[in-house]
Design an enzyme around this catalytic site. Structure first.
Site, mmCIF file in Angstrom:
data_model
loop_
_atom_site.group_PDB
_atom_site.id
_atom_site.type_symbol
_atom_site.label_atom_id
_atom_site.label_comp_id
_atom_site.label_asym_id
_atom_site.label_seq_id
_atom_site.Cartn_x
_atom_site.Cartn_y
_atom_site.Cartn_z
ATOM 1 N N PRO A 93 -5.825 -24.953 -46.277
ATOM 2 C CA PRO A 93 -4.588 -24.362 -45.743
ATOM 3 C C PRO A 93 -4.862 -23.055 -44.984
ATOM 4 C CG PRO A 93 -4.667 -24.174 -48.142
ATOM 5 C CD PRO A 93 -5.831 -25.019 -47.741
ATOM 6 N N GLU A 120 -8.672 -25.528 -57.099
ATOM 7 C CA GLU A 120 -8.435 -24.227 -56.450
ATOM 8 C C GLU A 120 -9.072 -24.169 -55.067
ATOM 9 O OE1 GLU A 120 -6.584 -21.449 -56.834
ATOM 10 O OE2 GLU A 120 -5.667 -22.757 -58.328
ATOM 11 N N ARG A 158 -5.171 -42.877 -32.918
ATOM 12 C CA ARG A 158 -4.235 -43.456 -31.942
ATOM 13 C C ARG A 158 -4.424 -42.890 -30.535
ATOM 14 N NH1 ARG A 158 0.513 -41.490 -31.000
ATOM 15 N NH2 ARG A 158 1.708 -43.412 -31.203
ATOM 16 N N ASP A 173 4.272 -39.762 -25.889
ATOM 17 C CA ASP A 173 4.715 -39.321 -27.218
ATOM 18 C C ASP A 173 5.151 -37.864 -27.230
ATOM 19 O OD1 ASP A 173 4.354 -41.610 -28.684
ATOM 20 O OD2 ASP A 173 2.284 -41.154 -29.227
#
Ligand SMILES: C[S@@+](CC[C@H](N)C(=O)[O-])C[C@H]1O[C@@H](n2cnc3c(N)ncnc32)[C@H](O)[C@@H]1O
Length: 250
Positions: A93, A120, A158, A173
């Site tokens: 993250p 963690e 894709r 898209d």
């Protein structure tokens, strides 16, 4: 393109890559996905892949040795490649945010290694001395890097040549052009009294394209106005957006 995914939970990948477009891409030899169990690269009797954090605190931290061993073994031996040639992405993250431009960038690689953290997180030395890139799929914290790895494989696959039935689909898209895509309709024409915009049945390609472009602009303006600042807009687009603003202000 080949993906090498390093995980403590290989079973999590049973399913997502065995359906639909990703499955077909593998069957057609356009993409190869190899899942590697980090635990198989442990050397002790208990197959220990995590340990308590130095300095105390809760949770467990993934140990560096099995991760280094797994990535170095796989990237060096399997196809005569060297670790140095293949981007090694640590899912975290704390990484740079994954978006369509990052997917496009990764789709130019022949091979990509993805390391999934858990608990963690992973020992910092993996980030410092093994990973060449760090990617986050959003500003939230998941239990592991497995779902982020699936997201990346899906979004990148894709974009690869011949993966989608319609070669122009990915180009239209949302986010491909920096804008959101227009709405889609299919049969029936009338569903519970909600009908399809008549222009889409007109058979007039120019009118359909114009309507779609205006929907693209309207949607983006309503939902993600910030995207318009970077977008490549024609004089007609700018005029339409100005009319929208005036309409909305009155
Ligand atoms: C519970 S998270 C650890 C979070 C870590 N303690 C921190 O605060 O940065 C466990 C693992 O899930 C993965 N992960 C969680 N959220 C993610 C995200 N938004 N993007 C990419 N990977 C993520 C990473 O591999 C991470 O090592």
């Amino acid at each position: 393109m080949r993906f090498d995914i390093f995980t403590l939970f290989p079973q999590m990948f049973a399913g997502p890559f065995e359906e639909s477009i990703i499955k077909r891409a593998q069957e057609n030899g356009l993409v190869e996905v190899a899942i590697h169990d980090i635990r198989a690269y442990t050397r002790d009797r208990h197959r220990t892949a995590d340990d308590t954090p130095y300095g105390g605190g809760g949770g467990m931290v993934m140990k560096p040795e099995p991760i280094f061993r797994a990535v170095e073994d796989v990237l060096t031996d399997s196809v005569g490649d060297s670790v140095g040639d293949t981007p090694v992405v640590l899912l975290t993250p704390q990484g740079r945010l994954f978006a369509q431009d990052v997917a496009r960038e990764l789709a130019t690689e022949d091979r990509l290694a993805l390391i999934c953290g858990h608990y963690e997180g992973v020992d910092e030395r993996v980030r410092q001395h093994l990973a060449t890139d760090e990617i986050s799929i959003g500003d939230y914290v998941l239990t592991g890097g497995e779902v982020p790895a699936m997201v990346i494989v899906d979004a990148v696959t894709r974009l690869l040549p011949d993966v989608l039935g319609d070669p122009f689909a990915a180009a239209a898209d949302s986010h491909a052009t920096g804008l959101l895509e227009h709405p889609h309709y299919t049969r029936p024409y009338d569903f519970r009294g909600w009908t399809v915009p008549d222009v889409l049945l007109s058979g007039h390609h120019g009118e359909v394209a114009r309507w779609r472009r205006r929907q693209v602009l309207r949607r983006t303006w309503e939902r993600r106005p910030g995207l318009l600042e970077q977008a490549d807009l024609s004089a007609e687009d700018v005029e339409f957006l100005e009319a929208l603003r005036v309409e909305n202000a009155s």
